[in-house]
Structure formats: C-alpha cells, structure tokens
Motif scaffolding. Structure first.
Motif, short mmCIF file in Angstrom:
data_model
loop_
_atom_site.label_atom_id
_atom_site.label_comp_id
_atom_site.label_asym_id
_atom_site.label_seq_id
_atom_site.Cartn_x
_atom_site.Cartn_y
_atom_site.Cartn_z
N ARG A 1 39.38 46.61 38.80
CA ARG A 1 38.82 47.26 37.60
C ARG A 1 37.30 47.13 37.58
O ARG A 1 36.57 48.14 37.60
CB ARG A 1 39.42 46.62 36.34
CG ARG A 1 38.80 47.10 35.03
CD ARG A 1 39.49 46.48 33.80
NE ARG A 1 39.72 45.06 33.94
CZ ARG A 1 40.91 44.50 34.14
NH1 ARG A 1 41.99 45.24 34.20
NH2 ARG A 1 41.05 43.19 34.26
N ASP A 2 36.79 45.90 37.56
CA ASP A 2 35.34 45.71 37.50
C ASP A 2 34.67 46.41 38.68
O ASP A 2 33.69 47.13 38.53
CB ASP A 2 34.97 44.21 37.58
CG ASP A 2 35.51 43.36 36.44
OD1 ASP A 2 36.68 43.53 36.06
OD2 ASP A 2 34.75 42.50 35.95
N TRP B 1 47.11 33.69 38.17
CA TRP B 1 46.34 34.64 37.35
C TRP B 1 47.29 35.67 36.76
O TRP B 1 48.40 35.84 37.27
CB TRP B 1 45.26 35.33 38.22
CG TRP B 1 44.19 35.97 37.40
CD1 TRP B 1 43.98 37.32 37.22
CD2 TRP B 1 43.20 35.31 36.61
NE1 TRP B 1 42.92 37.51 36.38
CE2 TRP B 1 42.42 36.30 35.98
CE3 TRP B 1 42.88 33.97 36.38
CZ2 TRP B 1 41.36 35.99 35.13
CZ3 TRP B 1 41.82 33.66 35.53
CH2 TRP B 1 41.08 34.67 34.92
N ASN C 1 48.26 38.57 37.11
CA ASN C 1 47.93 39.48 38.21
C ASN C 1 48.48 40.89 38.13
O ASN C 1 47.96 41.78 38.79
CB ASN C 1 48.35 38.84 39.53
CG ASN C 1 47.14 38.29 40.26
OD1 ASN C 1 46.08 38.89 40.25
ND2 ASN C 1 47.30 37.15 40.89
N TRP D 1 37.70 42.11 41.19
CA TRP D 1 38.76 42.83 40.46
C TRP D 1 38.67 44.30 40.85
O TRP D 1 37.57 44.86 40.91
CB TRP D 1 38.50 42.76 38.95
CG TRP D 1 39.03 41.61 38.17
CD1 TRP D 1 40.07 41.66 37.28
CD2 TRP D 1 38.55 40.26 38.12
NE1 TRP D 1 40.26 40.43 36.70
CE2 TRP D 1 39.34 39.54 37.20
CE3 TRP D 1 37.52 39.57 38.78
CZ2 TRP D 1 39.15 38.20 36.91
CZ3 TRP D 1 37.33 38.23 38.50
CH2 TRP D 1 38.13 37.56 37.58
N GLU E 1 43.70 41.45 30.17
CA GLU E 1 44.60 40.51 30.83
C GLU E 1 45.52 39.83 29.82
O GLU E 1 45.79 38.63 29.89
CB GLU E 1 43.78 39.51 31.67
CG GLU E 1 42.63 40.25 32.36
CD GLU E 1 42.03 39.58 33.56
OE1 GLU E 1 41.40 38.56 33.37
OE2 GLU E 1 42.19 40.10 34.68
N THR F 1 45.49 41.71 40.79
CA THR F 1 44.33 42.39 40.18
C THR F 1 43.03 41.77 40.68
O THR F 1 42.00 42.43 40.69
CB THR F 1 44.40 42.33 38.64
OG1 THR F 1 43.46 43.24 38.12
CG2 THR F 1 44.13 40.96 38.09
N ARG F 2 43.10 40.54 41.11
CA ARG F 2 41.89 39.77 41.42
C ARG F 2 42.02 39.25 42.85
O ARG F 2 43.01 38.60 43.17
CB ARG F 2 41.86 38.61 40.42
CG ARG F 2 40.65 37.79 40.37
CD ARG F 2 40.83 36.61 39.42
NE ARG F 2 41.48 35.48 40.08
CZ ARG F 2 41.35 34.21 39.73
NH1 ARG F 2 40.59 33.89 38.70
NH2 ARG F 2 41.97 33.26 40.37
N TYR G 1 35.25 33.79 37.74
CA TYR G 1 34.99 35.21 38.05
C TYR G 1 34.37 35.40 39.44
O TYR G 1 33.82 36.46 39.72
CB TYR G 1 34.04 35.82 37.02
CG TYR G 1 34.61 36.04 35.63
CD1 TYR G 1 35.90 35.71 35.27
CD2 TYR G 1 33.79 36.63 34.65
CE1 TYR G 1 36.38 35.91 33.97
CE2 TYR G 1 34.26 36.85 33.36
CZ TYR G 1 35.55 36.48 33.03
OH TYR G 1 36.00 36.70 31.75
#
Ligand code: BGC
Length: 356
Positions: free
Chosen positions: A42-43, A108, A110, A40, A161, A95-96, A36
């Motif tokens: 999102r986060d 990932w 993704n 992201w 995910e 996404t990351r 992590y």
C-alpha cells in the motif's frame, strides 16, 4: 501561489524518498521507526505513484521491479490460491515485506488486499503517463490479477490494519480499480479477462447496493461510518466521479466528523490518540483540486508544510488527538510517532503536483 515552505518541502520529499529507497527498489514505510522498516504494497504503491507524478520515473520503476520479483517468486502460492476449493488451506500474500523482498517472521496483520490492487492501478497509470512499456511487468500483472480474482472480495484487514472480519469499501475500491487498470492494458492475457470483469463487476455491485442504503460510501459494507480512506475512492481509485452526489455526501460526512485542520482516520481512533493524518489531509486537498476548489487545496498544502520538522513529515500530528490519553501507551510500545513517514511525503508531493 506556491510558498517557499511548500517548494522546499517538495524538493526535500523527492530527495528523501530517493535516498531512502532500498537498492532492491522497495521503499521503507519509515526508515527510523523499527516497526515500519519494511515495505508495504500500500505505502510503496502510493509512494511510487507520487514519484511518477513528480517525473521520477527511475524510482517508480525500481519499485515496480521489486513488486515484480516479489510476485513472480510466489507464483506457486498464487496458483495454489487461485485453484483452491472451499475449505482448502489458504496461504495469503503478506502486506508487509522485508526490504529485500523476503518475508518477515514477526507476526503482523498480514491479510490485506488493497495494496495489490493499488500497485496495478499505479503501474498501469505510470506506463500510460510516461509512455513506458508494461511488458517488463506483465508476468507480475497477470499473477496479481489471479490473486485478486481469488481473494479480492474476502473480508480482510483494512488500510489501518484493523477490523479483519469486514469488507472495507476502500479495499474493495482498490481491488476493482486495479482489475480495471489491468483490463485496460494489453499485458493482461485473454484467458483472464472474463474473471477480472466478473470480480470488478461484483465489487461495483456490492458497493453500489451499499451506497443505495446509506446514500454515501461507508467504512465497510453495511456501515455508515465515515473513514478518511474513502477519499481515495474519489481520487486514486476513481470509484465515483468527484461531482457524483454520492461522492459529495461522502466528503460532507468526512468534513463533518473527521476534519479539523488535518483529517482524522475515523471517529474514535486511538492509535497515538487518533490525531490528524498528513496523507489524508493531502487526499482531501486532492479531491478539492479536482472540484476546482484550489483555495482550500492550497490551504491543505500550506498546513502540511507547516507540520514538517526539519523537512520531515510525521505520520500524524497529535496536538488535537481525539483520545490523548492513548498517546503515552503507543510511545512506550513503538516509540514517538513515525517520522519521516514516506507515505506522508508522497501524498504531499501528489497534492503539490495536482495544485500546479
Ligand atoms: C497504518 C498503515 C500503514 C502502516 C505503514 C500503519 O500504522 O495503519 O496504513 O500502511 O502503518 O505506514
């Protein structure tokens, strides 16, 4: 009444997020958990939203600046996607990202669209909340609208995910909410408005048709399974009014199958055994605040504060995991549960701000 534990964790959450924010403006999902140490959409968007609500304008705007650079340096890719005919190769946005905005070469899951909708919603709300100009982000806002118009209704990986073959309700809600946020902003160019109205309208119709079948929101279109991420549809994304009977039935299903003290992601989750997630517990509390149920909301806040260890919140707590036999596998694979998870701290902050 705010307890000393809650006040201390609010202060700690703000200083932790400030301290861990990368000089580029990105937020690592969890600085001490190798998988992590990335940002992201999102986060990061929910973390920026919490910082904005807590009055940390500079932190939120540093993140929006990072998003702007990430998107504007990929304008060719977005233009190619927007112009792609059926069958042409599609290179979706990940996404990351690396904290400096580069793309990770580690494989990932993704293709996840929700984060791009969420950042638009959070950005536009931030600018309205603090009367800040949206102009510095306008190129990125318009590019994101192009991206969402091109890919926003496709099946993709969900918040967790997983299940890439489905169209997930909370993902669709993020896209529609982001497009509506953009439509409410003067930064959106007039030539994009028709497509943004069409995509958000299509999503709203898909979700409404689905709820007519089941009477409540489901994990994905065609499913009547509850998922904790649906709480964002009733709060962050504003898909339904909190007292809409569909919203009430959705929360009733979540309470029936997913709530202990904290909230599970979904029944049968096996990630670290499928424990109770801090961020989802805060989301339930936020819904309760909006329903005027401040005593339950405060109970959630206190429960979250009691899960902090040395001022740090984990992603999930596994003491009442649904499938404890899966915990050891994940500990061997990725290490102990990610702590501190900045998204957990962020949602705690958002709930604490809502409870004031
Ligand atoms: C969660 C995602 C989250 C990521 C980073 C994953 O385990 O399923 O929702 O974005 O961790 O926090």
């Amino acid at each position: 009444m705010t307890t000393p534990a809650v006040s201390a964790l609010v202060a700690n959450s703000i200083s932790l997020i400030r301290r861990e924010q990368h000089p580029s403006g990105s937020y690592p999902a969890c600085p001490s958990y190798p998988t992590y140490r990335y940002c992201w959409f999102r986060d990061g968007s929910f973390i920026a939203d919490a910082m904005s609500r807590a009055g940390e304008v500079a932190s939120a705007e540093a993140f929006f600046g990072w998003c702007t650079r990430v998107l504007t340096t990929r304008s060719d890719r977005i233009a190619a996607l927007a112009g792609a005919g059926p069958g042409s190769p599609r290179v979706y946005l990940p996404t990351r990202y690396e904290l400096d905005g580069g793309e990770s070469v580690t494989p990932w899951a993704n293709f996840q669209v929700d984060g791009y909708g969420t950042w638009l919603r959070v950005l536009v709300d931030h600018c309205a909340r603090h009367r800040r100009p949206v102009a510095p982000y306008s190129a990125a806002l318009n590019l994101t609208v192009d991206y969402l118009n091109a890919v926003g209704t496709l099946p993709c990986y969900d918040w967790w995910e997983e299940f890439p073959e489905q169209r997930h309700t909370s993902t669709l809600a993020a896209v529609s909410s982001g497009l509506k946020a953009a439509l409410s902003s003067e930064a959106l160019t007039s030539d994009r408005r028709g497509a943004a109205v069409a995509t958000s309208g299509e999503i709203d119709r898909l979700v409404a048709a689905d709820t007519r079948r089941h009477g409540r929101l489901g994990k994905w279109l065609g499913s009547d399974v509850a998922d904790g991420s649906l709480l964002a549809c009733l709060t962050s994304y504003g898909t339904l009014a909190v007292d809409d009977p569909v919203a009430e039935r959705t929360v009733a299903a979540i309470r029936d199958s997913l709530v202990r003290e904290g909230v599970y992601r979904y029944a049968g989750d096996t990630f670290y055994g499928g424990g109770e997630w801090i961020n989802l517990t805060a989301w339930l509390g936020w819904y309760e605040v909006l329903r005027g149920d401040s005593s339950n909301a405060r109970r959630r806040l206190d429960w979250i504060a009691s899960q902090a260890d040395g001022g740090l919140l984990p992603e999930q707590v596994t003491g009442r995991a649904q499938r404890p036999e899966h915990i050891a596998h994940w500990e061997r694979t990725w290490g102990a549960v990610a702590t501190p998870l900045l998204w957990s701290h962020a949602m705690f902050l958002t709930l604490a701000t809502a409870c004031r």
